[in-house]
Design a protein around this motif. Structure first.
Motif, PDB file in Angstrom:
ATOM      1  N   MET A  61       0.830  -1.128  -0.086  1.00  0.00           N
ATOM      2  CA  MET A  61      -0.058  -0.114   0.010  1.00  0.00           C
ATOM      3  C   MET A  61       1.000   1.229  -0.026  1.00  0.00           C
ATOM      4  O   MET A  61       2.013   1.091   0.395  1.00  0.00           O
ATOM      5  CB  MET A  61      -0.874  -0.079   1.186  1.00  0.00           C
TER       6      MET A  61
ATOM      7  N   GLU B 119      -2.989   9.658  -6.632  1.00  0.00           N
ATOM      8  CA  GLU B 119      -4.184   8.862  -5.737  1.00  0.00           C
ATOM      9  C   GLU B 119      -5.346   8.995  -6.957  1.00  0.00           C
ATOM     10  O   GLU B 119      -6.202   7.860  -7.105  1.00  0.00           O
ATOM     11  CB  GLU B 119      -4.773   9.936  -4.497  1.00  0.00           C
TER      12      GLU B 119
ATOM     13  N   GLY C  41      -4.965   5.798  -8.912  1.00  0.00           N
ATOM     14  CA  GLY C  41      -4.709   4.512  -8.457  1.00  0.00           C
ATOM     15  C   GLY C  41      -3.269   4.175  -8.090  1.00  0.00           C
ATOM     16  O   GLY C  41      -2.959   2.883  -7.637  1.00  0.00           O
TER      17      GLY C  41
ATOM     18  N   ASN D  69      -2.946   4.703  -2.669  1.00  0.00           N
ATOM     19  CA  ASN D  69      -3.999   4.693  -1.996  1.00  0.00           C
ATOM     20  C   ASN D  69      -4.783   5.857  -1.567  1.00  0.00           C
ATOM     21  O   ASN D  69      -5.997   5.962  -1.596  1.00  0.00           O
ATOM     22  CB  ASN D  69      -3.979   3.902  -0.561  1.00  0.00           C
ATOM     23  N   LYS D  70      -3.751   6.668  -1.160  1.00  0.00           N
ATOM     24  CA  LYS D  70      -4.352   8.138  -0.437  1.00  0.00           C
ATOM     25  C   LYS D  70      -3.313   9.221  -0.327  1.00  0.00           C
ATOM     26  O   LYS D  70      -2.227   8.724  -0.377  1.00  0.00           O
ATOM     27  CB  LYS D  70      -4.896   7.831   0.909  1.00  0.00           C
TER      28      LYS D  70
END
Length: 267
Positions: free
Chosen positions: A127, A180, A183, A186-187
């Protein structure tokens, strides 16, 4: 918060708090992915993989950089040698593959410039959280090269073929918010909130989930992406079945039935 473990590896600072290992790349001025840094990173990953106190890993950079790329000076001795050039690529790929295949979740906390080998490192993590102010890109074509630490493969898988080609062929950098949107991360959050965000995500897993089920999740997703859907479903069914023999699965089910919080022992 109590620090339980503090260690140093080549160009790597490591500390463990609340079952989370924080690995910080420390190779000023730009945290370049030199051969020493790659070696230290590999050793630190071996350590967290075998340390039972660690359930989740966060990788970030010391100072203003995440990792601003490979150590370009190390390319010079490989001039006119395909063998030496390939060794540079394969050695780094092996370490990043080790991260991707780790049975403990690895989160990249991208605090600044994340370019070339730095983005390839981040993409090998399970991630990614980026600072809004971060810059991400694959500028290797400016050197007459292509990404060699996994960038041509992971970028297309995490985004899509055309976006990966655009980022690599132009060498243009994107910010955290765009990363973000496509994609790639994640953030994206303001830099001042980055490590708190990474900590919250890491501790949500480390302090509340069973290690066998976490490991099985990573294995199912990683292996499933390399196969057909039918083969992936078979992998999932096998891992699901194996968890029925664990103490934690029995505890989790009984806790749900008894309406109480599960007390997992990672067994």
């Amino acid at each position: 918060m109590e620090t339980t473990i503090v260690k140093k590896f080549k160009n790597i600072n490591l500390k463990v708090e609340n079952r989370v290992a924080y690995i910080a790349i420390n190779n000023p001025p730009a945290n370049a992915m030199s051969s020493q840094t790659v070696s230290g990173l590999s050793a630190s990953i071996d350590y967290v993989a075998s340390e039972p106190e660690v359930k989740v890993i966060v990788i970030t950079g010391e100072g203003k950089f995440f990792v601003a790329g490979a150590d370009i000076k190390e390319f010079v001795p490989a001039f006119d040698s395909e063998e030496k050039g390939k060794a540079l690529s394969v050695d780094a790929q092996a370490v990043l593959n080790k991260i991707e295949q780790l049975k403990k979740p690895v989160i990249a906390a991208i605090n600044g410039a994340c370019l070339g080998g730095g983005l390839e490192l981040a993409m090998s993590c399970h991630m990614r959280i980026a600072a809004d102010e971060a810059k991400l890109g694959q500028p290797e074509l400016n050197l007459g090269l292509i990404p060699g630490f996994g960038g041509t493969q992971r970028l297309a898988r995490l985004t899509n073929k055309s976006k990966a080609l655009e980022i690599i062929l132009t060498g243009q950098f994107i910010g955290g918010k765009e990363a973000e949107y496509i994609g790639l991360v994640n953030k994206s959050v303001p830099l001042a909130e980055l490590m708190d965000e990474a900590k919250q995500l890491a501790e949500a897993i480390a302090l509340n989930k069973s290690q066998p089920s976490v490991a099985a999740t990573i294995e199912a997703v990683n292996k499933g992406l390399e196969t057909t859907l039918d083969e992936g479903l078979e992998i999932e069914a096998d891992l699901w079945a194996q968890l029925f023999t664990t103490e934690d699965m029995k505890e989790g089910v009984n806790a749900f039935i008894e309406k109480r919080k599960a007390e997992f022992k990672d067994k």
